[in-house]
Design a protein around this motif. Structure first.
Motif, PDB file in Angstrom:
ATOM      1  N   VAL A 204       0.855  -1.178   0.000  1.00  0.00           N
ATOM      2  CA  VAL A 204       0.000   0.000   0.000  1.00  0.00           C
ATOM      3  C   VAL A 204       0.892   1.229   0.000  1.00  0.00           C
ATOM      4  CG1 VAL A 204      -1.752   1.260   1.276  1.00  0.00           C
ATOM      5  CG2 VAL A 204      -1.800  -1.220   1.234  1.00  0.00           C
ATOM      6  N   LYS A 205       0.535   2.225  -0.791  1.00  0.00           N
ATOM      7  CA  LYS A 205       1.301   3.466  -0.783  1.00  0.00           C
ATOM      8  C   LYS A 205       0.664   4.410   0.220  1.00  0.00           C
ATOM      9  CE  LYS A 205       3.413   3.097  -5.219  1.00  0.00           C
ATOM     10  NZ  LYS A 205       3.954   3.837  -6.376  1.00  0.00           N
ATOM     11  N   PRO A 206       1.468   4.943   1.144  1.00  0.00           N
ATOM     12  CA  PRO A 206       0.890   5.765   2.215  1.00  0.00           C
ATOM     13  C   PRO A 206       0.418   7.114   1.685  1.00  0.00           C
ATOM     14  CG  PRO A 206       3.260   5.792   2.365  1.00  0.00           C
ATOM     15  CD  PRO A 206       2.913   4.817   1.275  1.00  0.00           C
ATOM     16  N   ALA A 207      -0.549   7.694   2.392  1.00  0.00           N
ATOM     17  CA  ALA A 207      -1.087   8.995   2.000  1.00  0.00           C
ATOM     18  C   ALA A 207      -0.107  10.094   2.390  1.00  0.00           C
ATOM     19  CB  ALA A 207      -2.432   9.229   2.679  1.00  0.00           C
ATOM     20  N   THR A 208      -0.173  11.221   1.683  1.00  0.00           N
ATOM     21  CA  THR A 208       0.761  12.304   1.955  1.00  0.00           C
ATOM     22  C   THR A 208       0.400  13.046   3.235  1.00  0.00           C
ATOM     23  OG1 THR A 208      -0.574  13.737   0.574  1.00  0.00           O
ATOM     24  CG2 THR A 208       1.282  12.641  -0.472  1.00  0.00           C
ATOM     25  N   HIS A 213      -5.633   8.035  12.591  1.00  0.00           N
ATOM     26  CA  HIS A 213      -4.963   6.850  13.133  1.00  0.00           C
ATOM     27  C   HIS A 213      -3.462   7.089  13.257  1.00  0.00           C
ATOM     28  CE1 HIS A 213      -4.622   2.721  14.232  1.00  0.00           C
ATOM     29  NE2 HIS A 213      -3.845   2.430  13.215  1.00  0.00           N
ATOM     30  N   GLU A 214      -2.872   7.643  12.196  1.00  0.00           N
ATOM     31  CA  GLU A 214      -1.430   7.904  12.226  1.00  0.00           C
ATOM     32  C   GLU A 214      -1.090   8.895  13.330  1.00  0.00           C
ATOM     33  OE1 GLU A 214       0.876   6.371  10.591  1.00  0.00           O
ATOM     34  OE2 GLU A 214      -0.655   5.091   9.689  1.00  0.00           O
ATOM     35  N   PHE A 216      -2.692   9.369  16.083  1.00  0.00           N
ATOM     36  CA  PHE A 216      -2.811   8.656  17.352  1.00  0.00           C
ATOM     37  C   PHE A 216      -1.547   7.841  17.620  1.00  0.00           C
ATOM     38  CE2 PHE A 216      -4.417   6.231  20.741  1.00  0.00           C
ATOM     39  CZ  PHE A 216      -4.183   4.901  20.489  1.00  0.00           C
ATOM     40  N   LEU A 217      -1.066   7.137  16.600  1.00  0.00           N
ATOM     41  CA  LEU A 217       0.136   6.316  16.786  1.00  0.00           C
ATOM     42  C   LEU A 217       1.328   7.185  17.146  1.00  0.00           C
ATOM     43  CD1 LEU A 217      -0.182   3.768  13.862  1.00  0.00           C
ATOM     44  CD2 LEU A 217      -0.631   3.375  16.262  1.00  0.00           C
ATOM     45  N   ILE A 218       1.465   8.334  16.471  1.00  0.00           N
ATOM     46  CA  ILE A 218       2.603   9.209  16.762  1.00  0.00           C
ATOM     47  C   ILE A 218       2.518   9.725  18.188  1.00  0.00           C
ATOM     48  CG2 ILE A 218       3.592  11.460  16.242  1.00  0.00           C
ATOM     49  CD1 ILE A 218       3.199  10.906  13.331  1.00  0.00           C
ATOM     50  N   VAL A 220       1.148   8.215  20.733  1.00  0.00           N
ATOM     51  CA  VAL A 220       1.505   7.110  21.628  1.00  0.00           C
ATOM     52  C   VAL A 220       3.019   6.953  21.694  1.00  0.00           C
ATOM     53  CG1 VAL A 220       1.407   4.626  21.913  1.00  0.00           C
ATOM     54  CG2 VAL A 220      -0.655   5.877  21.320  1.00  0.00           C
ATOM     55  N   ALA A 221       3.665   6.973  20.535  1.00  0.00           N
ATOM     56  CA  ALA A 221       5.120   6.810  20.510  1.00  0.00           C
ATOM     57  C   ALA A 221       5.796   7.960  21.237  1.00  0.00           C
ATOM     58  CB  ALA A 221       5.608   6.735  19.069  1.00  0.00           C
ATOM     59  N   THR A 222       5.281   9.186  21.050  1.00  0.00           N
ATOM     60  CA  THR A 222       5.881  10.341  21.717  1.00  0.00           C
ATOM     61  C   THR A 222       5.792  10.193  23.227  1.00  0.00           C
ATOM     62  OG1 THR A 222       5.212  11.716  19.864  1.00  0.00           O
ATOM     63  CG2 THR A 222       5.836  12.835  21.886  1.00  0.00           C
ATOM     64  N   GLY A 224       5.695   7.452  24.896  1.00  0.00           N
ATOM     65  CA  GLY A 224       6.676   6.460  25.305  1.00  0.00           C
ATOM     66  C   GLY A 224       8.075   7.047  25.395  1.00  0.00           C
TER      67      GLY A 224
ATOM     68  N   TYR B 121       1.435  -3.406   3.947  1.00  0.00           N
ATOM     69  CA  TYR B 121       2.793  -2.953   4.247  1.00  0.00           C
ATOM     70  C   TYR B 121       3.149  -1.820   3.302  1.00  0.00           C
ATOM     71  CZ  TYR B 121       4.381  -5.637   0.200  1.00  0.00           C
ATOM     72  OH  TYR B 121       4.560  -6.119  -1.057  1.00  0.00           O
ATOM     73  N   SER B 130       6.297  10.119   0.436  1.00  0.00           N
ATOM     74  CA  SER B 130       5.038  10.754   0.802  1.00  0.00           C
ATOM     75  C   SER B 130       5.238  11.951   1.718  1.00  0.00           C
ATOM     76  CB  SER B 130       4.130   9.741   1.504  1.00  0.00           C
ATOM     77  OG  SER B 130       4.641   9.434   2.780  1.00  0.00           O
ATOM     78  N   LEU B 188       7.305   1.153  17.230  1.00  0.00           N
ATOM     79  CA  LEU B 188       6.028   1.149  17.951  1.00  0.00           C
ATOM     80  C   LEU B 188       5.213  -0.054  17.517  1.00  0.00           C
ATOM     81  CD1 LEU B 188       3.758   2.477  19.665  1.00  0.00           C
ATOM     82  CD2 LEU B 188       3.053   3.618  17.567  1.00  0.00           C
ATOM     83  N   LEU B 276       8.783  13.287  16.310  1.00  0.00           N
ATOM     84  CA  LEU B 276       8.967  11.981  15.675  1.00  0.00           C
ATOM     85  C   LEU B 276       8.703  12.089  14.180  1.00  0.00           C
ATOM     86  CD1 LEU B 276       7.256   9.548  18.189  1.00  0.00           C
ATOM     87  CD2 LEU B 276       9.626  10.252  18.083  1.00  0.00           C
TER      88      LEU B 276
END
Lengths: 334, 336
Positions: A204-208, A213-214, A216-218, A220-222, A224, B121, B130, B188, B276
């Motif tokens: 899958v090619k990620p969106a720009t 969701h992304e 939220f993940l960032i 969470v990582a921050t 941590g 992936y 991107s 993560l 990040l």
């Protein structure tokens, strides 16, 4: 016109032939020849001469055959001469064929009549003519044959086909082949597409942009990373406090905890807290003075530090920062 | 004359060849074994999955074989034989079927093996393409990555095993002695209970000072000379306020007080903001199966298994948990 040309050429040939014969054979024949020519000229007109020469050509061929047999028997040693004569015979045969084709019926009758009268003279004339004619006849024959063939081919009408000039029996075959090729190419193309789809499955090619969701993940990582860094900071600052000598462990530990507390509070409350720290430090130093003379010197240092602090207090923020650094250095020294 | 000539001669310098630095197999401080890994594939992989394999190798740097090559004739036993003397502790095995690609994470030499189905992936190149400003400093891959696990709170045995496995893949961090300059990357793993999917992400950590104006920060971070044509005096450059974008607003939660200096800008005992940037690869995984041995042995957990099998696997899982507790205190040491 053609006849006249032939008339002129044999004359020249005659002269050459005579010379050759003179060298090789006896001179008697040469002597005998001229008086016969003289006689002909006196008696016969030009027209008659032409007829006689034509008749003589045919008879020359027959006479040559007889001559060939005679020299072989007379001169068995001369092999080269025999081969030359044979070649001459071949030439004469071809000429005879061409003459027959071109000549008409009545000419033959004239030839037969002439044989009895002019045997000797006809021999020379025939030989000369034979040598010249073969080249001309061959060339004309070749040209004519080629012309006929070319005309026949060009006259043919060939139908126009999209597939071009193909034998009629194979037209269908060509069409079938083309159809098969197209079908094969389609099948191959589809197979390639399927392979690509399988290979790219899951890719899958990620969106720009960052979707929720992304983000939220960032976050969470921050969190941590922040937790880890804070833990590292606490542990290492505590460790730093422990490094100096044992006697001053308690004091420095307290100072570190105070600094941590200040950092947690934030910037605006710093100046007020600074004053409290200074007071505490002064009390500690007073206790040290009592035991011996050396502490008296410490008193002088305290006074000097006090004076510096009082001087810097009314100045700008920069001076406050300098004061802080001086405090840190003094604490390290102690 | 001779002396002058001698003086002009250049001295001959012999350079000694540098010997490659050997990586330590044991952590010098804690005395524990540093985990190392092999990333390889079984079967023929298409081009995108080969690239994913390379990205995973980069992710596992510096404790992995970046140029590992396998042949058709190589089997799993060959890798096992090589792993022993080299101190390799984990295998990442990529494979592909008609339905989807699979990733297996195994502990050498005797397992267990976790099998993940890769739903989606993205490659590192895709992610870099991107982004407007992709970031890749030269020292990014010289130290190992940190790991953050979130969402694995539930007490299911398979999830616990997954957590322990991933925590042990990356070397442990001693909070008292670690240098923050070595913390450059973070991995993560986020578990979603509803969908049972694990989000796998890889970020690079960037620290920038707090409380400094934008112009001065940019001037210090980058080595470029600013454009001063429109300014009358140098003080205008410092005094004039630069416009910061909304995303640059500092958050209290993302600020950190450092205990040591990092780079030229972030000093000890000053506050810095944590930023990040995603580096890739990015994966969406689903735990499909757990096997007791190395790609063999009894099936302890299966997403598509029968009810009876599940019951048996649960009992055995409990037994394994006890064994793991006896083995070591790895989970306690890592405070992630």
């Amino acid at each position: 016109m053609a006849e006249e040309m032939t008339m002129v050429e044999p004359g020249r040939g005659k002269r050459k032939f005579f010379k050759k014969q003179g060298h090789k054979k006896s001179s008697n024949k040469a002597k005998v020849m001229p008086p016969q020519h003289g006689q002909k000229k006196v008696k016969i007109d030009k027209k008659m001469k032409k007829l006689f020469r034509k008749r003589a050509r045919e008879y020359n061929s027959d006479d040559e055959d007889e001559e060939a047999t005679v020299p072989a028997t007379s001169e068995p040693k001369g092999l080269a001469s025999i081969t030359n004569k044979r070649n001459d015979e071949d030439d004469t045969e071809s000429e005879d064929g061409s003459e027959d084709e071109g000549a008409a019926g009545p000419q033959k009758t004239w030839n037969k009549n002439a044989t009895d009268m002019n045997n000797h003279s006809s021999d020379d004339e025939g030989e000369d003519d034979n040598e010249i004619q073969p080249g001309i006849t061959k060339f004309t024959e070749g040209c004519r044959a080629f012309k006929m063939a070319f005309k026949n081919i060009m006259q043919k009408s060939v139908p126009d086909d999209m597939l071009g000039p193909i034998l009629s029996g194979q037209r269908k075959l060509v069409v079938d082949k083309l159809a098969e090729e197209e079908a094969e190419s389609k099948v191959k193309g589809e197979a390639k597409k399927e392979k690509k789809m399988l290979a790219e499955k899951g890719h899958v090619k990620p969106a720009t942009y960052l979707d929720s969701h992304e983000k939220f993940l960032i976050s969470v990582a921050t969190k941590g990373v922040v937790k880890l860094f804070n833990a590292v900071n606490k542990a290492q600052t505590a460790q730093k406090g422990l490094n100096p000598s044992r006697t001053k462990d308690a004091k420095e530990i307290r100072k570190r905890t105070k600094q941590a507390f200040f950092s947690e509070l934030g910037k605006p409350s710093l100046p007020a807290i600074g004053t409290t720290t200074k007071a505490k430090e002064s009390t500690d130093r007073v206790e040290d003075e009592q035991p011996a003379w050396a502490p008296l010197r410490d008193n002088y240092m305290l006074t000097s530090s006090r004076l510096k602090d009082w001087d810097k207090m009314p100045d700008k923020n920069v001076s406050d920062d300098m004061g802080k650094t001086s405090e840190d250095s003094s604490s390290d020294e102690d | 004359m001779r002396k002058k000539k001698q003086g002009f001669r250049r001295p001959v310098i012999i350079k000694k060849p540098k010997q490659p630095q050997e990586q330590p197999s044991v952590d010098p401080i804690t005395g524990k074994k540093i985990p190392k890994s092999f990333v390889f594939s079984r079967g023929k992989l298409p081009a995108p999955l080969k690239q994913l394999q390379m990205d995973l190798r980069k992710l596992m740097l510096p404790y992995t074989a970046l140029s590992l090559r396998e042949k058709k004739r190589n089997n799993l036993r060959d890798f096992l034989n090589v792993a022993g003397p080299m101190g390799v502790t984990h295998f990442f095995i990529l494979s592909k079927t008609a339905t989807s690609p699979y990733l297996r994470v195994a502990t050498t030499p005797q397992g267990p093996t976790l099998t993940f189905k890769i739903h989606e992936y993205s490659l590192a190149a895709d992610i870099a393409r991107s982004q407007l400003h992709p970031r890749c400093p030269k020292d990014l891959f010289k130290s190992s990555a940190l790991i953050v696990l979130s969402g694995f709170v539930s007490g299911d045995p398979p999830l616990q095993l997954t957590t322990n496995m991933f925590q042990n893949i990356f070397p442990t961090i001693d909070v008292k002695t670690v240098k923050l300059s070595t913390c450059q990357r973070i991995v993560l793993l986020n578990y979603n209970k509803d969908t049972k999917l694990i989000d796998f992400r890889h970020y690079s950590i960037r620290l920038q000072p707090v409380g400094v104006s934008r112009r001065i920060r940019k001037l210090v971070q980058s080595h470029q000379v600013p454009d001063l044509r429109n300014l009358l005096d140098v003080s205008n450059f410092v005094t004039k306020a630069g416009y910061g974008s909304e995303s640059e607003a500092d958050e209290e939660a993302a600020t950190v007080t450092l205990s040591s200096d990092i780079g030229r800008v972030n000093r000890a005992s000053t506050k810095s903001a944590v930023k990040l940037h995603e580096v890739g690869p990015r994966m969406t995984l689903q735990l499909v199966r757990i096997e007791k041995g190395l790609c063999s042995g009894e099936v302890l957990f299966s997403e598509y298994g029968k009810a009876g099998g599940k019951g048996k696997s649960d009992d055995e899982m409990q037994g394994e948990e006890d064994e793991e507790d006896q083995d070591g205190e790895h989970p306690e040491d890592s405070e992630d």
